[in-house]
Design a protein around this motif. Structure first.
Motif, PDB file in Angstrom:
ATOM      1  N   MET A 196      -9.318  -8.808  26.179  1.00 27.01           N
ATOM      2  CA  MET A 196      -9.093 -10.116  26.733  1.00 27.01           C
ATOM      3  C   MET A 196     -10.361 -11.088  26.318  1.00 27.01           C
ATOM      4  N   GLU A 197     -11.442 -10.216  26.466  1.00 26.79           N
ATOM      5  CA  GLU A 197     -12.570 -11.166  26.226  1.00 26.79           C
ATOM      6  C   GLU A 197     -12.811 -11.415  24.530  1.00 26.79           C
ATOM      7  N   MET A 198     -12.288 -10.542  23.866  1.00 32.70           N
ATOM      8  CA  MET A 198     -11.975 -10.534  22.392  1.00 32.70           C
ATOM      9  C   MET A 198     -10.992 -11.710  22.029  1.00 32.70           C
ATOM     10  N   TRP A 199      -9.748 -11.657  22.607  1.00 26.67           N
ATOM     11  CA  TRP A 199      -8.789 -12.627  22.576  1.00 26.67           C
ATOM     12  C   TRP A 199      -9.366 -14.318  22.787  1.00 26.67           C
ATOM     13  N   ARG A 200     -10.131 -14.229  23.754  1.00 26.79           N
ATOM     14  CA  ARG A 200     -10.624 -15.459  24.163  1.00 26.79           C
ATOM     15  C   ARG A 200     -11.650 -15.997  22.898  1.00 26.79           C
ATOM     16  N   ASN A 201     -12.241 -15.208  22.308  1.00 20.92           N
ATOM     17  CA  ASN A 201     -13.503 -15.580  21.261  1.00 20.92           C
ATOM     18  C   ASN A 201     -12.653 -14.974  20.101  1.00 20.92           C
ATOM     19  N   LEU A 202     -11.331 -15.518  19.774  1.00 17.99           N
ATOM     20  CA  LEU A 202     -10.589 -14.858  18.615  1.00 17.99           C
ATOM     21  C   LEU A 202     -11.498 -15.167  17.085  1.00 17.99           C
ATOM     22  N   ASP A 203     -12.308 -16.541  17.223  1.00 20.14           N
ATOM     23  CA  ASP A 203     -12.610 -16.752  15.939  1.00 20.14           C
ATOM     24  C   ASP A 203     -14.082 -16.066  15.595  1.00 20.14           C
ATOM     25  N   ARG A 204     -14.592 -15.234  16.406  1.00 22.50           N
ATOM     26  CA  ARG A 204     -15.440 -14.307  16.062  1.00 22.50           C
ATOM     27  C   ARG A 204     -15.023 -13.166  15.122  1.00 22.50           C
ATOM     28  N   PHE A 205     -13.673 -12.712  15.135  1.00 19.62           N
ATOM     29  CA  PHE A 205     -13.018 -11.660  14.640  1.00 19.62           C
ATOM     30  C   PHE A 205     -12.305 -11.705  13.474  1.00 19.62           C
ATOM     31  N   VAL A 206     -11.535 -13.075  13.504  1.00 14.65           N
ATOM     32  CA  VAL A 206     -10.527 -13.359  12.359  1.00 14.65           C
ATOM     33  C   VAL A 206     -11.199 -14.757  11.767  1.00 14.65           C
ATOM     34  N   ASP A 207     -10.614 -15.242  10.525  1.00 17.36           N
ATOM     35  CA  ASP A 207     -11.164 -16.391  10.186  1.00 17.36           C
ATOM     36  C   ASP A 207     -10.507 -17.502  11.142  1.00 17.36           C
ATOM     37  N   PRO A 208     -11.568 -18.306  11.358  1.00 14.92           N
ATOM     38  CA  PRO A 208     -11.417 -19.412  12.222  1.00 14.92           C
ATOM     39  C   PRO A 208      -9.896 -20.429  11.948  1.00 14.92           C
ATOM     40  N   SER A 209      -9.849 -20.254  10.433  1.00  7.86           N
ATOM     41  CA  SER A 209      -8.894 -21.197  10.133  1.00  7.86           C
ATOM     42  C   SER A 209      -7.494 -20.788  10.359  1.00  7.86           C
ATOM     43  N   ALA A 210      -7.256 -19.202  10.774  1.00 14.47           N
ATOM     44  CA  ALA A 210      -6.277 -18.789  11.286  1.00 14.47           C
ATOM     45  C   ALA A 210      -5.823 -18.558  12.763  1.00 14.47           C
ATOM     46  N   VAL A 211      -7.008 -18.856  13.496  1.00  9.09           N
ATOM     47  CA  VAL A 211      -7.033 -18.849  14.768  1.00  9.09           C
ATOM     48  C   VAL A 211      -5.733 -19.866  15.600  1.00  9.09           C
ATOM     49  N   HIS A 213      -5.784  10.006  15.406  1.00  7.03           N
ATOM     50  CA  HIS A 213      -4.418   9.615  15.760  1.00  7.03           C
ATOM     51  C   HIS A 213      -4.682   8.438  16.772  1.00  7.03           C
ATOM     52  N   VAL A 214      -3.926   7.467  16.328  1.00  6.25           N
ATOM     53  CA  VAL A 214      -3.893   6.127  17.171  1.00  6.25           C
ATOM     54  C   VAL A 214      -2.371   5.356  17.100  1.00  6.25           C
ATOM     55  N   PHE A 215      -1.784   6.042  17.968  1.00  8.60           N
ATOM     56  CA  PHE A 215      -0.212   5.497  17.837  1.00  8.60           C
ATOM     57  C   PHE A 215       0.358   5.718  19.342  1.00  8.60           C
ATOM     58  N   GLY A 216       1.491   5.460  19.438  1.00  7.81           N
ATOM     59  CA  GLY A 216       2.401   5.614  20.870  1.00  7.81           C
ATOM     60  C   GLY A 216       1.843   4.494  21.907  1.00  7.81           C
ATOM     61  N   PHE A 217       1.671   3.287  21.746  1.00  5.72           N
ATOM     62  CA  PHE A 217       1.288   2.063  22.566  1.00  5.72           C
ATOM     63  C   PHE A 217       2.498   1.844  23.702  1.00  5.72           C
ATOM     64  N   CYS A 218       3.439   2.281  23.615  1.00  5.05           N
ATOM     65  CA  CYS A 218       4.732   2.058  24.818  1.00  5.05           C
ATOM     66  C   CYS A 218       5.185   0.744  24.605  1.00  5.05           C
ATOM     67  N   GLY A 219       4.917  -0.016  23.712  1.00  4.65           N
ATOM     68  CA  GLY A 219       5.310  -1.506  23.630  1.00  4.65           C
ATOM     69  C   GLY A 219       4.405  -2.317  24.300  1.00  4.65           C
ATOM     70  N   HIS A 220       3.126  -1.980  24.745  1.00  3.27           N
ATOM     71  CA  HIS A 220       2.293  -3.037  25.287  1.00  3.27           C
ATOM     72  C   HIS A 220       0.944  -2.663  24.703  1.00  3.27           C
ATOM     73  N   GLY A 221       0.762  -2.636  23.149  1.00  2.36           N
ATOM     74  CA  GLY A 221      -0.339  -2.244  22.304  1.00  2.36           C
ATOM     75  C   GLY A 221      -0.916  -3.515  22.142  1.00  2.36           C
ATOM     76  N   PHE A 222      -0.032  -4.634  21.997  1.00  2.95           N
ATOM     77  CA  PHE A 222      -0.392  -5.912  21.361  1.00  2.95           C
ATOM     78  C   PHE A 222      -1.692  -6.462  21.716  1.00  2.95           C
ATOM     79  N   GLN A 223      -1.720  -6.632  22.877  1.00  2.00           N
ATOM     80  CA  GLN A 223      -3.102  -7.222  23.656  1.00  2.00           C
ATOM     81  C   GLN A 223      -4.284  -6.111  23.410  1.00  2.00           C
ATOM     82  N   LEU A 224      -3.986  -5.001  23.278  1.00  2.00           N
ATOM     83  CA  LEU A 224      -5.004  -3.999  23.347  1.00  2.00           C
ATOM     84  C   LEU A 224      -5.835  -3.925  21.838  1.00  2.00           C
ATOM     85  N   ALA A 225      -5.242  -4.319  20.992  1.00  2.00           N
ATOM     86  CA  ALA A 225      -5.628  -4.033  19.481  1.00  2.00           C
ATOM     87  C   ALA A 225      -6.969  -4.448  19.191  1.00  2.00           C
ATOM     88  N   PRO A 226      -7.392  -5.564  19.211  1.00  2.00           N
ATOM     89  CA  PRO A 226      -8.881  -5.919  19.205  1.00  2.00           C
ATOM     90  C   PRO A 226      -9.883  -5.061  19.427  1.00  2.00           C
TER      91      PRO A 226
END
Length: 383
Positions: free
Chosen positions: A68-83, A335-348
């Motif tokens: 959640m902290e990373m999503w709040r500061n997404l411009d630190r991890f992906v191109d700011p133009s894509a945020v 191995h990194v799989f099996g996120f049971c439909g709720h892995g989107f938020q966890l990804a960063p």
């Protein structure tokens, strides 16, 4: 054609694979990612885009809080133009509503348990405040839980942003590139036979999503999943009336209103997965149960037409949390799989923790609960 990835080969270019690849590439590793289809086509890009702490398994909470902290500061991890295209909307809340006494009893127990563990973000919310926040809510709703910092994002654009960030960091991504074989030689190096030729690497990371269990089984790792075709639907536009994401407790309820007014409805309903063909289909009788749960909560929506439905393949583990960790049998395999439909938020946070673990040769504490040997340990303890 032969391609030598001196450090790591990642199988699967969804959100998890690209996040791991991005962090490894930024650490100076040479990274190659292969995907048998179009990256983000399944679980990563076609989910509801939920960014939530609410109602997560407690084992996921520390990892989810970092994410959640990373999503709040997404411009630190992906191109700011894509945020901006990722449409991150935190602080709009996610709310779980109780529609009967059994669900209400669960709400009270969950609230007390989370407080006991020191987590205060899941607050009890009474019917009066619920109706203030959710106009048109059914009179039968007894209360619920709210996580006020939660929200949502655009999953397809977020998956693309992380792919672009991985490539900008130096990762090579081959889409529509099947993995035809994978072997480890006597020196511990991996040799993959792919549609672009032979790829050699010191490490392999299995981020194959719904196919993750198959990849693991080919190498002798038994990591069972149930393959799901998680389904979504979207309605025509209605006058804006709701800002939070609303989810059910025992009912297949999950919906939000988009910026243009349409309702995006999920709820964990599975269609028909066709793993071998790489596709899936909605089953309309099952979709009706999701629509019925929405109408039970918001009867004012009766008559709003559904415009389209879609599905994406996902894998669910027996205990509802993902596999994240090294193989018990092969050095240099994760191995990194099996996120049971709720892995989107966890990804960063998954990407950061896995890359940190591999670079430092030490398992990051945030991913320790998801080790790939947890079921074998339970079995051994029972014996």
């Amino acid at each position: 054609m032969s391609k030598y990835a001196d450090d790591v080969l990642i199988i699967g270019a969804g959100l998890q694979g690209c996040a791991i690849g991005m962090f490894l590439a930024r650490s100076g590793w040479k990274v190659t990612i292969v995907d048998k289809g179009v990256p983000g086509r399944h679980a990563s890009g076609v989910n509801a885009g939920g960014l939530r702490l609410l109602m997560r398994d407690v084992r996921e909470y520390p990892l989810s809080m970092r994410a959640m902290e990373m999503w709040r500061n997404l411009d630190r991890f992906v191109d700011p133009s894509a945020v901006q295209s990722c449409e991150v909307r935190l602080g709009s809340s996610q709310i779980a509503i109780a529609l009967d006494e059994a669900e209400m009893a669960w709400v009270r127990a969950r609230h007390q348990e989370m407080l006991r563990r020191g987590y205060t973000c899941e607050e009890f919310i009474d019917p009066h405040e619920l109706r203030r926040m959710l106009p048109g809510l059914a009179d039968s709703v007894l209360g619920g839980l709210i996580s006020r910092g939660d929200g949502h994002a655009n999953p397809a654009n977020a998956a693309l942003a992380f792919r672009q960030a991985a490539e900008a960091a130096g990762a090579f991504i081959h889409e529509r590139c099947a993995l035809n074989g994978l072997d480890q030689n006597a020196n511990g190096r991996w040799l993959a036979d792919t549609d672009v030729g032979a790829i050699e690497a010191n490490w392999v990371v299995n981020c194959a999503g719904a196919w993750g269990s198959q990849v693991a089984a080919q190498l002798g790792d038994e990591l069972p999943i149930k393959v799901l075709a998680l389904s979504m639907m979207v309605t025509s536009r209605v006058k804006p009336f709701i800002e939070p994401v609303v989810i059910g407790i025992d009912r297949p309820l999950s919906f939000k209103q988009s910026a243009v007014g349409s309702l995006v409805i999920g709820g964990g309903i599975s269609g028909k997965p066709c793993l071998d063909e790489g596709t899936s289909f909605t089953i309309m009788d099952r979709m009706a149960s999701s629509a019925a749960a929405t109408l039970e909560a918001f009867p004012i929506l009766a008559g709003v037409p559904v415009l389209r439905t879609w599905t994406g393949l996902e894998g669910a583990t027996p205990d509802g949390v993902p596999y994240i960790g090294p193989s018990a049998k092969h050095k240099g395999l994760w191995h990194v799989f099996g996120f049971c439909g709720h892995g989107f938020q966890l990804a960063p946070a998954v990407g950061e923790a896995v890359a940190h673990s591999m670079v430092n040769d030490s398992i990051h504490p945030l991913i320790e609960p998801f080790n790939t040997t947890r079921f074998s340990r339970i079995h051994s303890a029972q014996l």
